[in-house]
Design an enzyme around this catalytic site. Structure first.
Site, PDB file in Angstrom:
ATOM      1  N   SER A   1       3.771  -1.982   7.287  1.00  0.00           N
ATOM      2  CA  SER A   1       4.850  -1.487   6.320  1.00  0.00           C
ATOM      3  C   SER A   1       6.048  -2.579   6.328  1.00  0.00           C
ATOM      4  CB  SER A   1       5.408  -0.083   6.746  1.00  0.00           C
ATOM      5  OG  SER A   1       6.807   0.218   6.239  1.00  0.00           O
TER       6      SER A   1
ATOM      7  N   ARG B   1       4.147   8.982   4.716  1.00  0.00           N
ATOM      8  CA  ARG B   1       4.097   8.973   6.270  1.00  0.00           C
ATOM      9  C   ARG B   1       5.356   9.997   6.713  1.00  0.00           C
ATOM     10  NH1 ARG B   1       5.047   3.252   7.734  1.00  0.00           N
ATOM     11  NH2 ARG B   1       5.349   3.901   9.818  1.00  0.00           N
TER      12      ARG B   1
ATOM     13  N   LYS C   1       6.681  -5.675   3.327  1.00  0.00           N
ATOM     14  CA  LYS C   1       8.046  -5.743   2.708  1.00  0.00           C
ATOM     15  C   LYS C   1       8.402  -7.227   2.883  1.00  0.00           C
ATOM     16  CE  LYS C   1       9.927  -2.158   4.270  1.00  0.00           C
ATOM     17  NZ  LYS C   1       9.030  -1.163   4.594  1.00  0.00           N
TER      18      LYS C   1
ATOM     19  N   HIS D   1      14.980  -7.184   9.527  1.00  0.00           N
ATOM     20  CA  HIS D   1      14.439  -5.808   9.476  1.00  0.00           C
ATOM     21  C   HIS D   1      14.548  -5.188  10.984  1.00  0.00           C
ATOM     22  CE1 HIS D   1      12.672  -3.137   6.704  1.00  0.00           C
ATOM     23  NE2 HIS D   1      12.034  -2.479   7.333  1.00  0.00           N
TER      24      HIS D   1
ATOM     25  N   ASP E   1       4.042   0.117   0.024  1.00  0.00           N
ATOM     26  CA  ASP E   1       4.723   0.494   0.950  1.00  0.00           C
ATOM     27  C   ASP E   1       5.656   1.590   0.606  1.00  0.00           C
ATOM     28  OD1 ASP E   1       5.713   0.583   3.736  1.00  0.00           O
ATOM     29  OD2 ASP E   1       7.617  -0.166   2.741  1.00  0.00           O
TER      30      ASP E   1
HETATM   31  N1  URA Z   1      10.574   0.366   9.029  1.00  0.00           N
HETATM   32  C1  URA Z   1       9.912   0.106   7.800  1.00  0.00           C
HETATM   33  O1  URA Z   1       9.878  -0.478   6.977  1.00  0.00           O
HETATM   34  N2  URA Z   1       8.503   0.711   7.960  1.00  0.00           N
HETATM   35  C2  URA Z   1       8.314   1.412   9.098  1.00  0.00           C
HETATM   36  O2  URA Z   1       7.342   1.875   9.303  1.00  0.00           O
HETATM   37  C3  URA Z   1       9.347   1.685  10.323  1.00  0.00           C
HETATM   38  C4  URA Z   1      10.576   1.159  10.225  1.00  0.00           C
END
Ligand code: URA
Length: 432
Positions: A183, A168, A187, A82, A161
Site C-alpha cells: 500500500s 482493509r 503510492k 510516509h 490502493d
Molecule cells: N499507510 C498506508 O498508506 N497504508 C497502510 O497500509 C498503512 C499505513
C-alpha cells in the site's frame, strides 16, 4: 483465470503468480471483482502472508493501476515521506511545510484513517474547503509553483490502493506486513518522488507492535524502494503513546498549526526533526548535515514554515481564516474532562487503547462509507513522565453525545497507568 481460483490458492497457502496478482489488482480496480471476493482474498493474504516476490508483484501492480508520475522535469530533489500509521500522528502536517519552506519540493499522497490510526487525508479535509482530490495537472502545478502538494489516492494515481485500503479498514485487515508495504510503496512509487523517508512506527498504537516486526517491515519497504530506484530511508519511531497532545482531526490540525509556530510537544519535535533531517539529507540540497537541525528551527522561528502551510491550504481551496484563527474550527458539543484518581507519575498512556477509544468517538470509520465527525477527539493534559495529583485533569474528551463522552472517559482512564516511577521515553528507535 478467475478470482475464485486465486482466492482458493491463497486460502490453502500457495504462492500466487505475478499474473494472478495482476489479474486481481486490475479487475478489482475496474469493478469486475466484487468487494466480497476481494475481501476474501485480502483476508487470505492477511492470514497466510506473501513471499517477497508476491509482495513486489503486488506493489508494482498497485502502482501501475494508475499513472506513475515523472516529476523529474520539475525537480531532481523531490522528497516524499510516509508514516506506517499511528495515533495522534500529525507529523506530515508539520514536516511537509517545513521541508518545502527549506526549498525541497514535497509531492505527497496520503491516506485516510486506517483502523485505529488517523489519516492525513481526513485531517486535511477537516479544513473547510481543502481539496485532497485535485487533478494530477494541478498536483504538478502546485509543486512547480509553491513547492508542495498534499493529495490522496485518486482514480488516476494508485487507484488500486484507494480501493484495497478502504476495504482493509473495514474487514480487520490493517496490520498485515505485505498489505502495508504494498500500500505504502505503491503510492510512493506512483507519486513520482526520487527519494522517500518512511516513519515506521512500532508499539501498541501501530500496526507493528514489536521492534522486530517494525524492522522487518522497514527492510521490506527499503528493498522495494531500491528495486523501484527510489532511495529510501526508514526512521523507526515509538508508538506506545499517542504522539503529541491531541488525537482526532481538527484537534490535530490545530496542534500542527501551533507546532508550525514553534509550540511543539517534545515527542512531536523529536520525530519532526529526525524526519526533516533525513529528507534534507536525501534531497542533496543540504550537504552539511550538522547544520540541518538549525535550519529546521530557523524556518519555524522566522515563520516561513507556517507561511508555507498557509500557501498550501489556499492553493488547495481551503479557507485560510481557519489556519489564521484556529479557534474558528467548530468544537464538539460535549467537552468532558478525565480526572486522575491517584497521585504519582504517568507511566503509561496506551496508544492502542486511545486509538480504540477514538474510533468509538467517531474519529475514524467502521464502515467504508461512514462519515467522520471532524470535531470529535481527545486532548491530553498529561503524558508519560508527567507528575499528577488526584483530581488533576488527565485529558479532555471532545464528543458529540454525553453517552459517547462517558464511555470514552472509562476507556481513557484505562489507557493511563499512574505509578511512582518517572519514566523517560525514547521516541526515535533506529534509522535504517
Ligand atoms: N499507510 C498506508 O498508506 N497504508 C497502510 O497500509 C498503512 C499505513
Amino acid at each position: 483465470m478467475n478470482i475464485l481460483d486465486i482466492i482458493e490458492n491463497k486460502k490453502v497457502g500457495k504462492e500466487l503468480s505475478d499474473e494472478e496478482i495482476e489479474y486481481f489488482v486490475q479487475n478489482y480496480t475496474n469493478g469486475k471483482i466484487t468487494d466480497y471476493q476481494a475481501a476474501a482474498l485480502i483476508m487470505a493474504i492477511c492470514i497466510n502472508g506473501m513471499t517477497q516476490d508476491e509482495i513486489l508483484a503486488l506493489t508494482m501492480s498497485m502502482a501501475n493501476s494508475g499513472d506513475i508520475l515523472d516529476l523529474s522535469d520539475i525537480s531532481e530533489n523531490i522528497v516524499d515521506k510516509h508514516s506506517t500509521g499511528g495515533v495522534g500522528d500529525k507529523i506530515t502536517l508539520i514536516v511537509a511545510p517545513i521541508v518545502a519552506a527549506l526549498g525541497i519540493p514535497v509531492a505527497k499522497m496520503s491516506g485516510r484513517g486506517l483502523g485505529i490510526t488517523g489519516g492525513t487525508a481526513d485531517k486535511l479535509e477537516s479544513i473547510p474547503g481543502y481539496n485532497i482530490n485535485i487533478s494530477i495537472d494541478e498536483f504538478k502545478q502546485n509543486i512547480k509553483d509553491i513547492g508542495i502538494s498534499l493529495i490522496t489516492q485518486t482514480m488516476n494515481l494508485a487507484p488500486a490502493d484507494k480501493k484495497i485500503y478502504a476495504l482493509r479498514d473495514t474487514i480487520s485487515c490493517t496490520n498485515s506486513m505485505p498489505l502495508i508495504a504494498s500500500s505504502i510503496m505503491s503510492k510512493k512509487i506512483a507519486a513520482g518522488a526520487g527519494s522517500i523517508v518512511l516513519d515506521v512506527t512500532c508499539g501498541s498504537g501501530a500496526f507493528m507492535n514489536t521492534k522486530e516486526d517494525a524492522k522487518k517491515l522497514a527492510k521490506l519497504m527499503a528493498l522495494i524502494g531500491k528495486l523501484a530506484k527510489r532511495e529510501t530511508v526508514c526512521v523507526l519511531t515509538d508508538m506506545n503513546e499517542p504522539l503529541g497532545y491531541s488525537v482526532g482531526n481538527t484537534v490535530e490540525v490545530v496542534e500542527a498549526i501551533h507546532a508550525l509556530k514553534g509550540n511543539m510537544a517534545e515527542d512531536v519535535k523529536d520525530v519532526v526533526l529526525n524526519m526533516c533531517i533525513q529528507m534534507m539529507n536525501l534531497s542533496g540540497l543540504y550537504p552539511n548535515a550538522l547544520d540541518n537541525k538549525y535550519k529546521v528551527m530557523e524556518v519555524i522561528e522566522n515563520g516561513k514554515a507556517f507561511e508555507k502551510f498557509r500557501e498550501l491550504v489556499i492553493r488547495q481551496g481551503g479557507d485560510v481564516s481557519y489556519i489564521d484563527n484556529p479557534e474558528k474550527f467548530e468544537k464538539a458539543p460535549i467537552i468532558m474532562p478525565v480526572l486522575s484518581e491517584e497521585d504519582g507519575y504517568v507511566e503509561e498512556l496506551d496508544a492502542g487503547k486511545v486509538g480504540k477509544a477514538g474510533l468509538e468517538l467517531g474519529i475514524g470509520r467502521k464502515q467504508k462509507e461512514d462519515p467522520i465527525d471532524y470535531r470529535v477527539g481527545l486532548i491530553f493534559n498529561k503524558k508519560i513522565g508527567d507528575e499528577v495529583e488526584k483530581g488533576d485533569v488527565l485529558a479532555y474528551i471532545h464528543a458529540n453525545s454525553p453517552e459517547k463522552a462517558m464511555e470514552c472517559v472509562e476507556r481513557i482512564k484505562d489507557a493511563y497507568k499512574i505509578g511512582d516511577r518517572k519514566i523517560t521515553k525514547k521516541n526515535i528507535i533506529e534509522i535504517i
